[in-house]
Design a protein around this motif. Structure first.
Motif, PDB file in Angstrom:
ATOM      1  N   ALA A 250       0.815  -1.212   0.000  1.00  0.00           N
ATOM      2  CA  ALA A 250       0.000   0.000   0.000  1.00  0.00           C
ATOM      3  C   ALA A 250       0.850   1.264   0.000  1.00  0.00           C
ATOM      4  N   ALA A 251       0.547   2.138  -0.944  1.00  0.00           N
ATOM      5  CA  ALA A 251       1.295   3.391  -1.075  1.00  0.00           C
ATOM      6  C   ALA A 251       0.396   4.554  -1.451  1.00  0.00           C
ATOM      7  N   MET A 252      -0.826   4.280  -1.970  1.00  0.00           N
ATOM      8  CA  MET A 252      -1.705   5.348  -2.448  1.00  0.00           C
ATOM      9  C   MET A 252      -3.093   5.195  -1.828  1.00  0.00           C
ATOM     10  N   PRO A 253      -3.731   6.309  -1.522  1.00  0.00           N
ATOM     11  CA  PRO A 253      -5.093   6.243  -0.988  1.00  0.00           C
ATOM     12  C   PRO A 253      -6.122   6.026  -2.097  1.00  0.00           C
ATOM     13  N   ALA A 254      -7.300   5.565  -1.710  1.00  0.00           N
ATOM     14  CA  ALA A 254      -8.426   5.541  -2.631  1.00  0.00           C
ATOM     15  C   ALA A 254      -8.850   6.977  -2.927  1.00  0.00           C
ATOM     16  N   ALA A 255      -9.631   7.167  -3.990  1.00  0.00           N
ATOM     17  CA  ALA A 255     -10.087   8.514  -4.341  1.00  0.00           C
ATOM     18  C   ALA A 255     -10.826   9.129  -3.162  1.00  0.00           C
ATOM     19  N   GLY A 256     -10.354  10.292  -2.730  1.00  0.00           N
ATOM     20  CA  GLY A 256     -10.959  10.984  -1.609  1.00  0.00           C
ATOM     21  C   GLY A 256     -10.441  10.555  -0.256  1.00  0.00           C
TER      22      GLY A 256
ATOM     23  N   PRO B 267      -3.005   4.859   2.892  1.00  0.00           N
ATOM     24  CA  PRO B 267      -2.622   4.020   1.753  1.00  0.00           C
ATOM     25  C   PRO B 267      -3.420   2.717   1.703  1.00  0.00           C
ATOM     26  N   ILE B 268      -3.909   2.384   0.524  1.00  0.00           N
ATOM     27  CA  ILE B 268      -4.632   1.132   0.287  1.00  0.00           C
ATOM     28  C   ILE B 268      -4.019   0.392  -0.901  1.00  0.00           C
ATOM     29  N   PHE B 269      -3.853   1.113  -2.004  1.00  0.00           N
ATOM     30  CA  PHE B 269      -3.323   0.517  -3.230  1.00  0.00           C
ATOM     31  C   PHE B 269      -1.813   0.700  -3.306  1.00  0.00           C
ATOM     32  N   GLY B 270      -1.171  -0.196  -4.058  1.00  0.00           N
ATOM     33  CA  GLY B 270       0.221   0.045  -4.396  1.00  0.00           C
ATOM     34  C   GLY B 270       0.314   1.070  -5.507  1.00  0.00           C
ATOM     35  N   THR B 271       1.523   1.309  -5.972  1.00  0.00           N
ATOM     36  CA  THR B 271       1.696   2.222  -7.109  1.00  0.00           C
ATOM     37  C   THR B 271       1.281   1.542  -8.411  1.00  0.00           C
ATOM     38  N   ASN B 272       1.071   0.232  -8.375  1.00  0.00           N
ATOM     39  CA  ASN B 272       0.352  -0.556  -9.378  1.00  0.00           C
ATOM     40  C   ASN B 272       0.701  -0.227 -10.827  1.00  0.00           C
ATOM     41  N   PRO B 273       1.926  -0.562 -11.241  1.00  0.00           N
ATOM     42  CA  PRO B 273       2.350  -0.225 -12.601  1.00  0.00           C
ATOM     43  C   PRO B 273       1.587  -0.977 -13.687  1.00  0.00           C
ATOM     44  N   VAL B 274       1.520  -0.334 -14.838  1.00  0.00           N
ATOM     45  CA  VAL B 274       0.904  -0.888 -16.046  1.00  0.00           C
ATOM     46  C   VAL B 274       1.948  -0.806 -17.159  1.00  0.00           C
TER      47      VAL B 274
ATOM     48  N   THR C 194       7.478  17.529   0.841  1.00  0.00           N
ATOM     49  CA  THR C 194       8.610  17.457  -0.090  1.00  0.00           C
ATOM     50  C   THR C 194       9.752  16.649   0.527  1.00  0.00           C
ATOM     51  N   ASP C 195       9.500  16.022   1.675  1.00  0.00           N
ATOM     52  CA  ASP C 195      10.484  15.185   2.356  1.00  0.00           C
ATOM     53  C   ASP C 195      10.277  13.739   1.918  1.00  0.00           C
ATOM     54  N   PRO C 196      11.241  13.141   1.193  1.00  0.00           N
ATOM     55  CA  PRO C 196      11.022  11.775   0.701  1.00  0.00           C
ATOM     56  C   PRO C 196      10.822  10.753   1.809  1.00  0.00           C
ATOM     57  N   LYS C 197      11.493  10.942   2.950  1.00  0.00           N
ATOM     58  CA  LYS C 197      11.316  10.006   4.057  1.00  0.00           C
ATOM     59  C   LYS C 197       9.890  10.089   4.597  1.00  0.00           C
ATOM     60  N   ALA C 198       9.368  11.306   4.694  1.00  0.00           N
ATOM     61  CA  ALA C 198       7.977  11.471   5.151  1.00  0.00           C
ATOM     62  C   ALA C 198       7.016  10.870   4.137  1.00  0.00           C
ATOM     63  N   GLY C 199       7.357  10.997   2.843  1.00  0.00           N
ATOM     64  CA  GLY C 199       6.519  10.410   1.809  1.00  0.00           C
ATOM     65  C   GLY C 199       6.515   8.897   1.868  1.00  0.00           C
ATOM     66  N   LEU C 200       7.694   8.307   2.160  1.00  0.00           N
ATOM     67  CA  LEU C 200       7.769   6.854   2.273  1.00  0.00           C
ATOM     68  C   LEU C 200       6.979   6.350   3.480  1.00  0.00           C
ATOM     69  N   GLU C 201       6.906   7.152   4.524  1.00  0.00           N
ATOM     70  CA  GLU C 201       6.124   6.785   5.706  1.00  0.00           C
ATOM     71  C   GLU C 201       4.644   7.098   5.514  1.00  0.00           C
ATOM     72  N   GLY C 202       4.331   7.945   4.526  1.00  0.00           N
ATOM     73  CA  GLY C 202       2.947   8.331   4.279  1.00  0.00           C
ATOM     74  C   GLY C 202       2.379   7.634   3.069  1.00  0.00           C
ATOM     75  N   SER C 203       2.045   8.395   2.038  1.00  0.00           N
ATOM     76  CA  SER C 203       1.449   7.792   0.841  1.00  0.00           C
ATOM     77  C   SER C 203       1.833   8.578  -0.399  1.00  0.00           C
ATOM     78  N   MET C 204       1.837   7.869  -1.522  1.00  0.00           N
ATOM     79  CA  MET C 204       2.073   8.486  -2.809  1.00  0.00           C
ATOM     80  C   MET C 204       0.760   9.042  -3.333  1.00  0.00           C
ATOM     81  N   LEU C 205       0.851  10.031  -4.212  1.00  0.00           N
ATOM     82  CA  LEU C 205      -0.350  10.563  -4.847  1.00  0.00           C
ATOM     83  C   LEU C 205      -0.554   9.901  -6.210  1.00  0.00           C
TER      84      LEU C 205
ATOM     85  N   GLY D 100      -2.571  -4.784  -1.604  1.00  0.00           N
ATOM     86  CA  GLY D 100      -1.443  -3.968  -1.175  1.00  0.00           C
ATOM     87  C   GLY D 100      -1.460  -3.637   0.300  1.00  0.00           C
ATOM     88  N   PHE D 101      -2.656  -3.414   0.874  1.00  0.00           N
ATOM     89  CA  PHE D 101      -2.722  -3.042   2.290  1.00  0.00           C
ATOM     90  C   PHE D 101      -2.483  -4.241   3.208  1.00  0.00           C
ATOM     91  N   GLU D 102      -2.422  -5.444   2.646  1.00  0.00           N
ATOM     92  CA  GLU D 102      -2.115  -6.636   3.434  1.00  0.00           C
ATOM     93  C   GLU D 102      -0.627  -6.970   3.415  1.00  0.00           C
TER      94      GLU D 102
END
Length: 334
Positions: free
Chosen positions: A143-149, A153-160, A210-221, A251-253
């Protein structure tokens, strides 16, 4: 700094992973993938991952003895079990299954379950292009990204990814994360102590950072999150394709790849392969691809997807890779 040929780099990576507990098949497949990524200039998915994978092998987050196996098959569908090993050998097996079944049925899907980080998704599809076919690839991740709204974090960055074979030329190779950027870029920025641009990530409280460490502990957009939920919706589609259909974990598991302790991720990948000969025909397909490419290249500045990666790969094949001494020392100590 040391300059290694691609084979020397593969040998060094494989040896480091073997010392950490990977079997020969797993180590060799992983080394091929990481060196290929590095050769294309994709450092966040290249040699920087060796230490991470070695740590996961040592602490039990990866089963170093795993060998991928075919769990289920029916017509054009197949499921490969990675058995909690590193993903690369299992993905190679899945793509080979998908190519063979596409030759027979015209289209196929092969999933990989109980898997791990799979690196550059489009690289798994190179064999599809070599076979003159079209390939699609999908993967989830911790899990790295939230659901819409949402904020957590629930979803991964889920590449295509997608690959389109061409006649006598490098294929069109498309690979994108559904986050604004790949999470590996935050990992690299954090190691360098560099800030990240606004709009890439949220901290653990759901605030822009803008802190990458905080982003890694939080979520990607997700892509386009500032103006639209489309990126989050696409992430949901990928999440369901590679989990609900093939029995992998959401991802959240799964514990983050970027922490030492945690569970075995058991995430999933899926590959769809299409034989153009089953539709308009291979010759027609190859002709039409070139019509589109020619039209794209009428505009100065257009670069075909994958072209820069291939240029760098060819350069690395001739000149080798420059590897920091500290990285080589880390591998030797593994």
């Amino acid at each position: 700094m040391a300059t290694l040929s691609l084979q020397e780099a593969r040998d060094a990576v494989s040896q480091a992973l073997r010392r950490a507990g990977a079997n020969e098949t797993m180590a060799a497949a992983t080394a091929r993938a990481l060196v290929l990524a590095e050769a294309q200039g994709l450092g966040s998915h290249g040699l920087s991952r060796v230490g991470q994978y070695a740590t996961h092998l040592r602490n039990g987050r990866v089963n170093g003895e795993a060998l991928p196996s075919l769990r289920h098959a029916k017509g054009g569908a197949a499921l490969i079990d990675a058995h909690e090993g590193l993903a690369f050998a299992a993905c190679e097996r899945a793509v080979a299954e998908a190519i063979g079944r596409a030759r027979e049925f015209g289209i196929s899907i092969a999933g990989v379950t109980n898997s791990h980080h799979c690196g550059v998704v489009v690289d798994h599809l190179r064999a599809v292009a070599d076979a003159g076919m079209v390939g699609l690839g999908f993967a989830n991740s911790p899990a790295a990204m939230p659901a819409a709204g949402g904020k957590h974090p629930i979803f991964g960055t889920n590449p295509v990814a997608a690959v389109f074979a061409r006649r006598g030329k490098d294929p069109l190779m498309i690979d994108l994360s559904l986050s604004e950027v790949a999470r590996g870029k935050l990992m690299v920025a954090a190691k360098k102590g560099e800030p990240i641009p606004p709009g890439w990530a949220l901290d653990k409280d759901g605030q822009p950072t803008t802190d990458p460490k905080a982003g890694l502990e939080g979520s990607m957009l997700p892509i386009g999150a500032a103006s639209s939920p489309k990126g989050a919706m696409l992430a949901l589609v990928v999440e369901l394709l590679v989990t609900a259909l093939i029995g992998a974990q959401f991802g959240f598991e799964a514990s983050s790849f970027f922490v030492v302790e945690g569970n075995q991720p058991r995430i999933g990948q899926a590959f769809i392969v299409i034989d153009p000969g089953a539709l308009a025909g291979s010759a027609s397909y190859l002709d039409r691809i070139e019509v589109l490419v020619a039209e794209m290249l009428r505009d100065e500045g257009v670069r075909l997807p994958g072209a820069r990666r291939e240029q760098l790969r060819h350069q690395a094949e001739d000149q080798g890779l420059t590897v920091p001494d500290a990285l080589l020392a880390q591998w030797a100590a593994s």
